[in-house]
Design an enzyme around this catalytic site. Sequence first.
Site, PDB file in Angstrom:
ATOM      1  N   GLU A   4       0.844  -1.178   0.000  1.00  0.00           N
ATOM      2  CA  GLU A   4       0.000   0.000   0.000  1.00  0.00           C
ATOM      3  C   GLU A   4       0.886   1.238   0.000  1.00  0.00           C
ATOM      4  OE1 GLU A   4      -2.129  -1.227   3.490  1.00  0.00           O
ATOM      5  OE2 GLU A   4      -1.011   0.108   4.781  1.00  0.00           O
ATOM      6  N   HIS A  49      -3.868   3.082   8.336  1.00  0.00           N
ATOM      7  CA  HIS A  49      -2.594   2.593   8.849  1.00  0.00           C
ATOM      8  C   HIS A  49      -1.647   3.766   9.061  1.00  0.00           C
ATOM      9  CE1 HIS A  49      -3.271  -1.604   6.910  1.00  0.00           C
ATOM     10  NE2 HIS A  49      -3.790  -1.531   8.113  1.00  0.00           N
TER      11      HIS A  49
END
Lengths: 397, 294
Positions: free
Chosen positions: B212, B250
Site C-alpha cells: 500500500e 494505517h
Amino acid sequence: MNIHEYQAKQIFAEYGIPVARGYPARSAGEIESATASFAEDQKIVVKSQIHAGGRGKGTFTDGFQGGVQIASGPAEARAIAGKMLGNTLVTHQTGPEGREVRTVFFTEATGIDHEYYLAILLDRKTAQSVVIASTEGGVDIEEVAESTPERIIRLQVPPTLGLRPHQARRIAFGLGLEGDLFKEMTKLLMNLYRMYWETNAMMVEINPLVRTADGHIEALDAKVSFDENALGAHPEIEALRDTNEEDPKETEAAEYDLNYIAMDGNIACMVNGAGLAMATMDIIKYYGGEPANFLDVGGGATEEQVTNAFRIITQDPNVRGILVNIFGGIMQCDVIARGIVNAARTIELTVPLVVRLEGTNVEEGRRILAESGLELHAAEGLAPAAEAIVARVASAA
Amino acid sequence: MSVLVDQDTRVLVQGITGKAGGFHAGQCMDYGTQVVAGVTPGKGGQKFRDEVPVYNTVAEAVATTGANVSLLFVPPLAAADSILEAIDAELDLVVCITEGIPVRDMAEVKARLQMPGTRTRLIGPNCPGIITPGACKIGIMPGYIHQPGKVGVVSRSGTLTYEAVWQLTQKGVGQSTCIGIGGDPINGTSHTDALRMFEEDPGTEAVIMIGEIGGTAEEEAAAWARDHMSKPMAAFIAGTTAPPGRRMGHAGAIISGGEGTAESKIAALREAGIEVAPTPAEMAEALLKVYSPG
C-alpha cells in the site's frame, strides 16, 4: 496531532528553548490585556494561529492581506488583531475555503541578522531520528534541498543513544557559528531533542531559527506534531488539541473508534480494515466512480458502530450512493447486516445501497438483508459490487 | 514445507488473560495450533481454558514449556516492553498483533532487533499474524478461508490478505504460508524479508505480495525480487486514489514529500517483471497469469 505555534512555543519555553515573549488572545478582551503587557514603543508581531503554513503570504476572505503582520506598537497591534480574529485566512495550504482564525498571538518583534532552518523528525526507513539543519532558513526547505543540497546538514540519531554533544557541535559548527552563539546553539539542540523525545513528537520544525540583531539564537516560528498513538501517555498534550482545526465528521467518527477521511466524490464507502478500505476506493475509481470517503470500521465493529458509520457517511451532501464492503474475519457478517438494517431504517436512506458481504456467518448476514425488505443490492464479489454501485449512481444522475 | 511456522511450533501468548488475547488464543487452539503457555505479569499460576498454564514472565514460560514463538496482544503503551521481554527470552519469532504502538517505542525495538547476537524475528506490529494452512495459525485471521498449498502471501493489510487468500482458495489454489507484516511505519519483518524466505522455501512455488502507499518498502522488495526471485509473483498496491498528506488508517499509509505513491510502487513492480493486479478483485487471477499450479 498538530498544535498551534503559541502552544508549541509554550512547550519550547518549558524546555529552555529561547523564544520571544508572547501572549495569545481569543477575544477582544484578551487582545486588550495581551497588548497591554508591551511597552508603547515596542514593535509587535501579530500572528494568526491556524494549523497551516504560508500564513504571512495568506489573504483573508474579506480581502485583508497577511496573516502575520508587524505593528509599530500596541495600538496598531490591537487594530490588526481585531481584523484577524474571527476572519477566515486562506493560504496555499488551507485550500480555497480557508480557516477561521480563533486565536491571535502577539510576540515582541525581533531584529534579525540571519535565518536558519532546524528540524528533528523520525525517519521510518532507518527507524532513527534525523536532525536537519541549514543556513538557508525562512524559505521552503524542500527547495533548498533541491537547488543547493550542500547547504543542508543531515545527521542520524540512534534512538537508544539520543543526540550526543559531539553531534550538536557538528551541527553548530556546520552552521558557521562561534563563541556565545555556538554555545547557545548546542544548548538549544540538546534541549530540542530532549523535548522531541520526551513528548513523543513525530516532528519539530523551527523555520526560521534566527540570529537576532543583539546576538542571540531564537526560535521565531515553531511547528510540532505529535504521535497520536502516544497521547494516552501525555494528557497534557492531548489537552492542546484544537478540534476546530479538524474535520467535524472525522472528529465525530474518531469518537466511535471509526477511521473516516472525507474525499471529493459521491460514492460513500464503509469497509473493515484500512487496506481493504483503500482498495475499495481504488476499485470504485477503476470502474469510473469517485469515492466520497475512506471509512474503516475496524476489526471488531459493533452494531452501534455500523449505525454511526452510516450516519456519518450520509451527512456528506454529495453522497449519491453507498457501497458496503465487509470481509468478515473476526467480525461477523450477521452483526454487520443487523447494523445496516438498523441504520437504513433510522436515517431513512434515499440513495442506492450496494452491500458485499463475505466471510464469517455470511449466509446469516445475507438472509438478514434479504428479509429486511430494504431496497438494496447484495453483490457477490468485490468487482460486481463496485460495478453495481457505479452503475446505480450514474443512472440516478 | 512452509515459512517460519509449522505443526511443531510451540506458541506462548503474551496477554492471554485479556479479552482479545483469550479469544484469539482459543481460536488458534481450535485451529490446531499448539498453544503451550500464556504470560500475564501477576497472573502466574492460573490456567487458560483449564489446560494452558499462565506464567508471570516469558523467561519462565520458555524454561518450563519450551515455547519458541510468541503471539502478543499486550495493550499499545506496554506492548514494546513485552516485545523486548520476548527478545530477551530468545524466542525464534514474536508475532505482535497490537495496533497503536507509539512509533518511538518501535524505533527502540528495531534498534534492539538489530543488535548482534539477536535471534528473534518480529512480525508486526498492527498485523493479522502468520498462518501455515492446515498446520499452524498464529494470529487473528479466519482459519477457514485458507487451504494448504504452495502459494506464499505477504501483505501489510489484514482484510486485503483475506481477500487474496479467499480468491486463491475459491480457485482451488492453496497457500504455503501467509504473512501479515502490519501497517505501521516501523515493523519487524519487511516485504523483502518475506520474499527472501519464500524464495528459499521449497514448499513455496509462487508469491502474492500486497502493498500500500507510504514509505519505500515495496520499491525495495521489487528491486530485490528483480535480482533474486526465481519464483513467479503477482502484486497489488492499495491507495491509488489516496490523497497526499493524509494518513489512510494505517500509520504507515501516508504519501509525504512525493514519496510512497501507488504509481511509483506499481512502476517498480512492473519493472521487476512482477504481474500487477489492476484491481483488488483480480489478485489471484493476476498470479495465475504467470503461474500454473502443479
